[in-house]
Design a protein around this motif. Structure first.
Motif, mmCIF file in Angstrom:
data_model
loop_
_atom_site.group_PDB
_atom_site.id
_atom_site.type_symbol
_atom_site.label_atom_id
_atom_site.label_comp_id
_atom_site.label_asym_id
_atom_site.label_seq_id
_atom_site.Cartn_x
_atom_site.Cartn_y
_atom_site.Cartn_z
ATOM 1 N N GLU A 1 0.955 -1.297 -0.052
ATOM 2 C CA GLU A 1 0.271 -0.203 0.019
ATOM 3 C C GLU A 1 0.905 1.163 -0.194
ATOM 4 N N ALA A 2 1.906 1.251 0.802
ATOM 5 C CA ALA A 2 2.949 2.397 0.695
ATOM 6 C C ALA A 2 3.294 2.526 -0.544
ATOM 7 N N ALA A 3 3.942 1.530 -1.322
ATOM 8 C CA ALA A 3 4.328 1.603 -2.636
ATOM 9 C C ALA A 3 3.583 1.947 -3.725
ATOM 10 N N ARG A 4 2.051 1.638 -3.416
ATOM 11 C CA ARG A 4 1.127 2.138 -4.329
ATOM 12 C C ARG A 4 0.952 3.611 -4.106
ATOM 13 N N GLU A 5 1.069 4.196 -2.814
ATOM 14 C CA GLU A 5 0.857 5.647 -2.547
ATOM 15 C C GLU A 5 2.166 6.196 -3.417
ATOM 16 N N GLU A 6 3.217 5.950 -2.976
ATOM 17 C CA GLU A 6 4.330 6.537 -3.428
ATOM 18 C C GLU A 6 4.169 6.582 -5.074
ATOM 19 N N GLU A 7 3.921 5.431 -5.808
ATOM 20 C CA GLU A 7 3.719 5.506 -7.259
ATOM 21 C C GLU A 7 2.673 6.451 -7.514
ATOM 22 N N ILE B 1 1.697 9.491 -6.042
ATOM 23 C CA ILE B 1 2.567 10.748 -5.799
ATOM 24 C C ILE B 1 3.552 11.005 -6.588
ATOM 25 N N ARG B 2 4.320 9.984 -7.208
ATOM 26 C CA ARG B 2 5.207 10.424 -8.298
ATOM 27 C C ARG B 2 4.397 10.653 -9.789
ATOM 28 N N ARG B 3 3.621 9.805 -9.869
ATOM 29 C CA ARG B 3 2.607 9.963 -11.133
ATOM 30 C C ARG B 3 2.095 11.498 -10.980
ATOM 31 N N LEU B 4 1.422 11.775 -9.960
ATOM 32 C CA LEU B 4 0.758 13.166 -9.895
ATOM 33 C C LEU B 4 1.978 14.231 -10.129
ATOM 34 N N GLN B 5 3.098 13.879 -9.370
ATOM 35 C CA GLN B 5 4.141 14.938 -9.575
ATOM 36 C C GLN B 5 4.433 15.195 -11.055
ATOM 37 N N LYS B 6 4.503 14.073 -11.823
ATOM 38 C CA LYS B 6 4.829 14.020 -13.099
ATOM 39 C C LYS B 6 3.972 14.813 -14.003
ATOM 40 N N GLN B 7 2.682 14.604 -13.546
ATOM 41 C CA GLN B 7 1.701 15.120 -14.500
ATOM 42 C C GLN B 7 1.772 16.840 -14.170
ATOM 43 N N GLN B 8 1.695 17.217 -13.009
ATOM 44 C CA GLN B 8 1.990 18.809 -12.646
ATOM 45 C C GLN B 8 3.211 19.168 -13.160
ATOM 46 N N LEU B 9 4.252 18.547 -13.227
ATOM 47 C CA LEU B 9 5.522 18.838 -14.070
ATOM 48 C C LEU B 9 5.139 19.142 -15.666
ATOM 49 N N GLN B 10 4.551 18.160 -16.254
ATOM 50 C CA GLN B 10 4.180 18.417 -17.349
ATOM 51 C C GLN B 10 3.094 19.560 -17.689
#
Length: 110
Positions: free
Chosen positions: A52-58, A60-69
């Motif tokens: 579950e922690a790994a899914r949350e981290e993934e 967050i990383r995906r969300l940050q990538k979208q925000q950067l794009q």
């Protein structure tokens, strides 16, 4: 006296080592161990908590990538708008310089 201080130092050093061992930085390792209290699965720790922690981290990383794009896209749009404004201002400057030169030419002939 020196023996007592040495004994005290070794005792406090052992407590420091124990304190470091008791705190885990593994995400999803259970409540208060870096995983926080993010629900019963994460509180229980173990494999499900780590997954579950790994899914949350993934996420967050995906969300940050979208925000950067999105930020890059927005900045590119803003740069293109500013470049158009620069061209417009340069054209206006050229028009004004032309008018100034025409006016100077007329005043010289008078």
């Amino acid at each position: 006296m020196a023996l007592r201080l040495y004994g005290l130092k070794s005792l406090t050093r052992n407590f420091q080592l124990i304190g470091c061992r008791m705190m885990s930085n593994d995400l999803g390792g259970g409540a208060g161990k870096g995983g926080g209290t993010g629900g019963s699965i994460r509180e229980a720790g173990g494999t499900f908590g780590k997954i579950e922690a790994a899914r949350e981290e993934e996420f967050i990383r995906r969300l940050q990538k979208q925000q950067l794009q999105e930020l890059r896209r927005h900045l590119n749009v803003e740069v293109s708008i500013l470049e158009k404004e620069i061209k417009s201002h340069q054209a206006a400057i050229q028009r004004h310089k032309k008018k100034i030169s025409e006016l100077e030419g007329k005043t010289d002939s008078d």
